[in-house]
Design a protein around this motif. Structure first.
Motif, PDB file in Angstrom:
ATOM      1  N   ALA A 162       0.835  -1.204   0.000  1.00 19.50           N
ATOM      2  CA  ALA A 162       0.000   0.000   0.000  1.00 19.50           C
ATOM      3  C   ALA A 162       0.872   1.257   0.000  1.00 19.50           C
ATOM      4  O   ALA A 162       0.609   2.214  -0.743  1.00 19.50           O
ATOM      5  CB  ALA A 162      -0.934  -0.010   1.206  1.00 19.50           C
ATOM      6  N   LEU A 163       1.906   1.265   0.800  1.00 14.20           N
ATOM      7  CA  LEU A 163       2.836   2.394   0.801  1.00 14.20           C
ATOM      8  C   LEU A 163       3.483   2.573  -0.566  1.00 14.20           C
ATOM      9  O   LEU A 163       3.640   3.694  -1.057  1.00 14.20           O
ATOM     10  CB  LEU A 163       3.912   2.182   1.870  1.00 14.20           C
ATOM     11  CG  LEU A 163       3.497   2.403   3.320  1.00 14.20           C
ATOM     12  CD1 LEU A 163       4.575   1.884   4.258  1.00 14.20           C
ATOM     13  CD2 LEU A 163       3.222   3.880   3.582  1.00 14.20           C
ATOM     14  N   ALA A 164       3.849   1.457  -1.184  1.00  9.53           N
ATOM     15  CA  ALA A 164       4.468   1.525  -2.516  1.00  9.53           C
ATOM     16  C   ALA A 164       3.512   2.124  -3.532  1.00  9.53           C
ATOM     17  O   ALA A 164       3.913   2.942  -4.375  1.00  9.53           O
ATOM     18  CB  ALA A 164       4.913   0.136  -2.952  1.00  9.53           C
ATOM     19  N   ALA A 165       2.249   1.717  -3.479  1.00  2.25           N
ATOM     20  CA  ALA A 165       1.269   2.258  -4.418  1.00  2.25           C
ATOM     21  C   ALA A 165       1.143   3.767  -4.256  1.00  2.25           C
ATOM     22  O   ALA A 165       1.085   4.514  -5.253  1.00  2.25           O
ATOM     23  CB  ALA A 165      -0.083   1.582  -4.202  1.00  2.25           C
ATOM     24  N   LEU A 166       1.111   4.228  -3.026  1.00  5.84           N
ATOM     25  CA  LEU A 166       1.011   5.675  -2.792  1.00  5.84           C
ATOM     26  C   LEU A 166       2.262   6.401  -3.279  1.00  5.84           C
ATOM     27  O   LEU A 166       2.180   7.507  -3.831  1.00  5.84           O
ATOM     28  CB  LEU A 166       0.787   5.947  -1.306  1.00  5.84           C
ATOM     29  CG  LEU A 166      -0.477   5.333  -0.687  1.00  5.84           C
ATOM     30  CD1 LEU A 166      -0.583   5.726   0.783  1.00  5.84           C
ATOM     31  CD2 LEU A 166      -1.727   5.732  -1.447  1.00  5.84           C
ATOM     32  N   MET A 167       3.429   5.782  -3.097  1.00  2.00           N
ATOM     33  CA  MET A 167       4.669   6.378  -3.598  1.00  2.00           C
ATOM     34  C   MET A 167       4.670   6.451  -5.124  1.00  2.00           C
ATOM     35  O   MET A 167       5.136   7.444  -5.709  1.00  2.00           O
ATOM     36  CB  MET A 167       5.862   5.577  -3.101  1.00  2.00           C
ATOM     37  CG  MET A 167       6.154   5.775  -1.627  1.00  2.00           C
ATOM     38  SD  MET A 167       7.651   4.881  -1.118  1.00  2.00           S
ATOM     39  CE  MET A 167       7.791   5.449   0.589  1.00  2.00           C
ATOM     40  N   MET A 168       4.156   5.406  -5.761  1.00  2.00           N
ATOM     41  CA  MET A 168       4.112   5.401  -7.220  1.00  2.00           C
ATOM     42  C   MET A 168       3.206   6.507  -7.746  1.00  2.00           C
ATOM     43  O   MET A 168       3.523   7.183  -8.726  1.00  2.00           O
ATOM     44  CB  MET A 168       3.650   4.035  -7.719  1.00  2.00           C
ATOM     45  CG  MET A 168       4.681   2.926  -7.490  1.00  2.00           C
ATOM     46  SD  MET A 168       4.059   1.268  -7.900  1.00  2.00           S
ATOM     47  CE  MET A 168       4.023   1.378  -9.703  1.00  2.00           C
ATOM     48  N   ASN A 195       6.484  -4.811  -5.473  1.00  2.00           N
ATOM     49  CA  ASN A 195       7.354  -5.499  -6.423  1.00  2.00           C
ATOM     50  C   ASN A 195       7.553  -4.666  -7.683  1.00  2.00           C
ATOM     51  O   ASN A 195       8.635  -4.665  -8.270  1.00  2.00           O
ATOM     52  CB  ASN A 195       6.786  -6.871  -6.766  1.00  2.00           C
ATOM     53  CG  ASN A 195       6.803  -7.811  -5.581  1.00  2.00           C
ATOM     54  OD1 ASN A 195       7.620  -7.670  -4.677  1.00  2.00           O
ATOM     55  ND2 ASN A 195       5.891  -8.769  -5.563  1.00  2.00           N
ATOM     56  N   ALA A 196       6.509  -3.964  -8.093  1.00  2.00           N
ATOM     57  CA  ALA A 196       6.646  -3.057  -9.238  1.00  2.00           C
ATOM     58  C   ALA A 196       7.679  -1.973  -8.942  1.00  2.00           C
ATOM     59  O   ALA A 196       8.512  -1.628  -9.787  1.00  2.00           O
ATOM     60  CB  ALA A 196       5.299  -2.429  -9.572  1.00  2.00           C
ATOM     61  N   LEU A 197       7.639  -1.450  -7.740  1.00  2.00           N
ATOM     62  CA  LEU A 197       8.557  -0.385  -7.358  1.00  2.00           C
ATOM     63  C   LEU A 197       9.994  -0.891  -7.296  1.00  2.00           C
ATOM     64  O   LEU A 197      10.931  -0.207  -7.708  1.00  2.00           O
ATOM     65  CB  LEU A 197       8.134   0.172  -5.992  1.00  2.00           C
ATOM     66  CG  LEU A 197       8.684   1.525  -5.572  1.00  2.00           C
ATOM     67  CD1 LEU A 197       8.239   2.620  -6.518  1.00  2.00           C
ATOM     68  CD2 LEU A 197       8.228   1.848  -4.155  1.00  2.00           C
ATOM     69  N   LEU A 211       4.050  -1.011 -16.553  1.00  2.00           N
ATOM     70  CA  LEU A 211       3.786  -2.447 -16.599  1.00  2.00           C
ATOM     71  C   LEU A 211       2.544  -2.800 -17.401  1.00  2.00           C
ATOM     72  O   LEU A 211       2.262  -3.987 -17.597  1.00  2.00           O
ATOM     73  CB  LEU A 211       3.694  -3.002 -15.177  1.00  2.00           C
ATOM     74  CG  LEU A 211       4.974  -2.847 -14.358  1.00  2.00           C
ATOM     75  CD1 LEU A 211       4.812  -3.450 -12.975  1.00  2.00           C
ATOM     76  CD2 LEU A 211       6.165  -3.465 -15.067  1.00  2.00           C
ATOM     77  N   THR A 212       1.832  -1.798 -17.899  1.00  2.00           N
ATOM     78  CA  THR A 212       0.761  -2.087 -18.848  1.00  2.00           C
ATOM     79  C   THR A 212       1.310  -2.206 -20.270  1.00  2.00           C
ATOM     80  O   THR A 212       0.562  -2.519 -21.199  1.00  2.00           O
ATOM     81  CB  THR A 212      -0.345  -1.012 -18.809  1.00  2.00           C
ATOM     82  OG1 THR A 212       0.172   0.234 -19.275  1.00  2.00           O
ATOM     83  CG2 THR A 212      -0.893  -0.853 -17.402  1.00  2.00           C
ATOM     84  N   ARG A 213       2.607  -1.958 -20.442  1.00  2.00           N
ATOM     85  CA  ARG A 213       3.279  -2.194 -21.715  1.00  2.00           C
ATOM     86  C   ARG A 213       3.956  -3.566 -21.644  1.00  2.00           C
ATOM     87  O   ARG A 213       4.668  -3.873 -20.678  1.00  2.00           O
ATOM     88  CB  ARG A 213       4.301  -1.090 -22.001  1.00  2.00           C
ATOM     89  CG  ARG A 213       3.662   0.273 -22.189  1.00  2.00           C
ATOM     90  CD  ARG A 213       4.714   1.356 -22.352  1.00  2.00           C
ATOM     91  NE  ARG A 213       5.430   1.217 -23.611  1.00  2.00           N
ATOM     92  CZ  ARG A 213       5.058   1.769 -24.768  1.00  2.00           C
ATOM     93  NH1 ARG A 213       3.965   2.498 -24.825  1.00  2.00           N
ATOM     94  NH2 ARG A 213       5.775   1.606 -25.850  1.00  2.00           N
ATOM     95  N   GLU A 214       3.739  -4.374 -22.651  1.00  2.00           N
ATOM     96  CA  GLU A 214       4.169  -5.766 -22.601  1.00  2.00           C
ATOM     97  C   GLU A 214       5.669  -5.912 -22.398  1.00  2.00           C
ATOM     98  O   GLU A 214       6.120  -6.734 -21.581  1.00  2.00           O
ATOM     99  CB  GLU A 214       3.742  -6.484 -23.891  1.00  2.00           C
ATOM    100  CG  GLU A 214       4.054  -7.959 -23.907  1.00  2.00           C
ATOM    101  CD  GLU A 214       3.488  -8.657 -25.131  1.00  2.00           C
ATOM    102  OE1 GLU A 214       4.101  -9.647 -25.590  1.00  2.00           O
ATOM    103  OE2 GLU A 214       2.429  -8.222 -25.637  1.00  2.00           O
ATOM    104  N   ALA A 215       6.468  -5.151 -23.115  1.00  2.00           N
ATOM    105  CA  ALA A 215       7.922  -5.283 -23.008  1.00  2.00           C
ATOM    106  C   ALA A 215       8.397  -4.964 -21.597  1.00  2.00           C
ATOM    107  O   ALA A 215       9.256  -5.658 -21.048  1.00  2.00           O
ATOM    108  CB  ALA A 215       8.610  -4.386 -24.030  1.00  2.00           C
ATOM    109  N   ASP A 216       7.850  -3.917 -21.000  1.00  2.00           N
ATOM    110  CA  ASP A 216       8.231  -3.557 -19.634  1.00  2.00           C
ATOM    111  C   ASP A 216       7.833  -4.654 -18.654  1.00  2.00           C
ATOM    112  O   ASP A 216       8.601  -5.016 -17.754  1.00  2.00           O
ATOM    113  CB  ASP A 216       7.567  -2.245 -19.221  1.00  2.00           C
ATOM    114  CG  ASP A 216       8.156  -1.030 -19.928  1.00  2.00           C
ATOM    115  OD1 ASP A 216       8.977  -1.215 -20.852  1.00  2.00           O
ATOM    116  OD2 ASP A 216       7.786   0.101 -19.558  1.00  2.00           O
ATOM    117  N   ALA A 217       6.633  -5.173 -18.821  1.00  2.00           N
ATOM    118  CA  ALA A 217       6.142  -6.192 -17.890  1.00  2.00           C
ATOM    119  C   ALA A 217       6.963  -7.473 -17.964  1.00  2.00           C
ATOM    120  O   ALA A 217       7.313  -8.061 -16.930  1.00  2.00           O
ATOM    121  CB  ALA A 217       4.673  -6.493 -18.181  1.00  2.00           C
ATOM    122  N   LEU A 218       7.297  -7.912 -19.166  1.00  2.00           N
ATOM    123  CA  LEU A 218       8.051  -9.160 -19.298  1.00  2.00           C
ATOM    124  C   LEU A 218       9.497  -8.989 -18.845  1.00  2.00           C
ATOM    125  O   LEU A 218      10.064  -9.885 -18.207  1.00  2.00           O
ATOM    126  CB  LEU A 218       7.973  -9.663 -20.733  1.00  2.00           C
ATOM    127  CG  LEU A 218       6.577 -10.124 -21.166  1.00  2.00           C
ATOM    128  CD1 LEU A 218       6.583 -10.567 -22.625  1.00  2.00           C
ATOM    129  CD2 LEU A 218       6.044 -11.237 -20.277  1.00  2.00           C
TER     130      LEU A 218
END
Length: 268
Positions: A162-168, A195-197, A211-218
């Motif tokens: 949750a903290l990470a989401a707010l930071m993002m 984990n995204a952060l 991460l909604t872009r395929e190359a970034d996500a993979l």
């Protein structure tokens, strides 16, 4: 695959805060205390370095009833492997995955060269998580993840996310209205915000981790697995060295086995 892999904003400070500090905000099992919890959590988030945009996103978050329902009704842990693979459409994922690999082999080779993770594993996860990006969720990420941080069942686990989401949100790497899965996961392979952060990388070289872009996500998925101990060139079936990295991706044993089996079929 661009040579420059830009790692997303470092998360060490917030993870240290979330894991070592005894957070004061009181958890709850119904939505009745969520508003009061948000006020308490806002003070803790500010102390952890979250600024105005992140705090505004927290203020606007709604208690996510569908998230709570999904968290209390997880069936995958009770399925047999055969049933799980049938329900999740393993044969379809393998068939489509082979086509995706044949269509863009250089991209997957570049990921394996950079991170050591073979195509089949990344493709199997991509197919399993979002049917190759066709459905990346229907829930507000901030509302979902703060609801889980508030909920008493696994508050300690979800609070750092949750903290990470707010930071993002605060730093502009995720919109306050970003949509993801019921547990706050986002993107093609469904990263939790923490984990995204920590593990997100720019896979397409445009200078932004999305991460909604395929190359970034993979690329980020491969980076995560490498960070969890993936050993290039070693096996990944159950009992082999890299199976433990797959176990880090998802806690359900049937999910772990399904990924390994499908990956092997895709890799051929």
């Amino acid at each position: 695959m661009p040579k420059k892999m830009i790692v997303l904003l470092k998360a060490g400070a917030f993870l240290a805060f979330g894991s070592s500090a005894a957070l004061a905000a009181s958890c709850g099992n119904t939505g009745s205390g969520f508003a009061a919890w948000k006020q308490e959590f806002a003070r803790e988030a500010a102390a952890a370095g979250v600024g105005d945009r992140g705090l505004q996103a927290l203020s606007s978050a709604q208690y996510a009833d569908r998230t709570i329902a999904a968290d209390r009704n997880q069936k995958s842990f009770n399925y047999s492997l055969e049933k799980f693979m049938q329900v999740r459409g393993a044969d379809t994922i393998v068939a489509q995955g082979r086509k995706r690999l044949a269509r863009d082999p250089d991209f997957y080779r570049s990921l394996e060269a950079a991170y050591g993770v073979p195509a089949g594993v990344l493709i199997a996860i991509h197919g399993m998580e979002t049917a190759f990006g066709s459905f990346m969720g229907d829930s507000n990420v901030v509302s979902a993840i703060t609801t889980l941080a508030y909920d008493c069942r696994r508050s300690d686990f979800f609070t750092p996310h949750a903290l990470a989401a707010l930071m993002m949100v605060d730093r502009g790497s995720m919109a306050a209205g970003a949509i993801g899965a019921r547990h706050g996961e986002l993107g093609h392979t469904q990263f939790l915000p923490g984990n995204a952060l920590r593990y997100g990388v720019d896979g397409d070289g445009n200078g932004v981790v999305d991460l909604t872009r395929e190359a970034d996500a993979l690329a980020s998925t491969a980076n995560y697995l490498r960070a969890k101990g993936w050993q290039p060139g070693r096996g990944y079936q159950k009992g082999e060295p890299n199976y433990s990295a797959i176990q880090e991706w998802n806690a359900a044993g049937v999910y772990q086995q399904a990924i390994a089996i499908m990956a092997q079929r895709i890799d051929g």
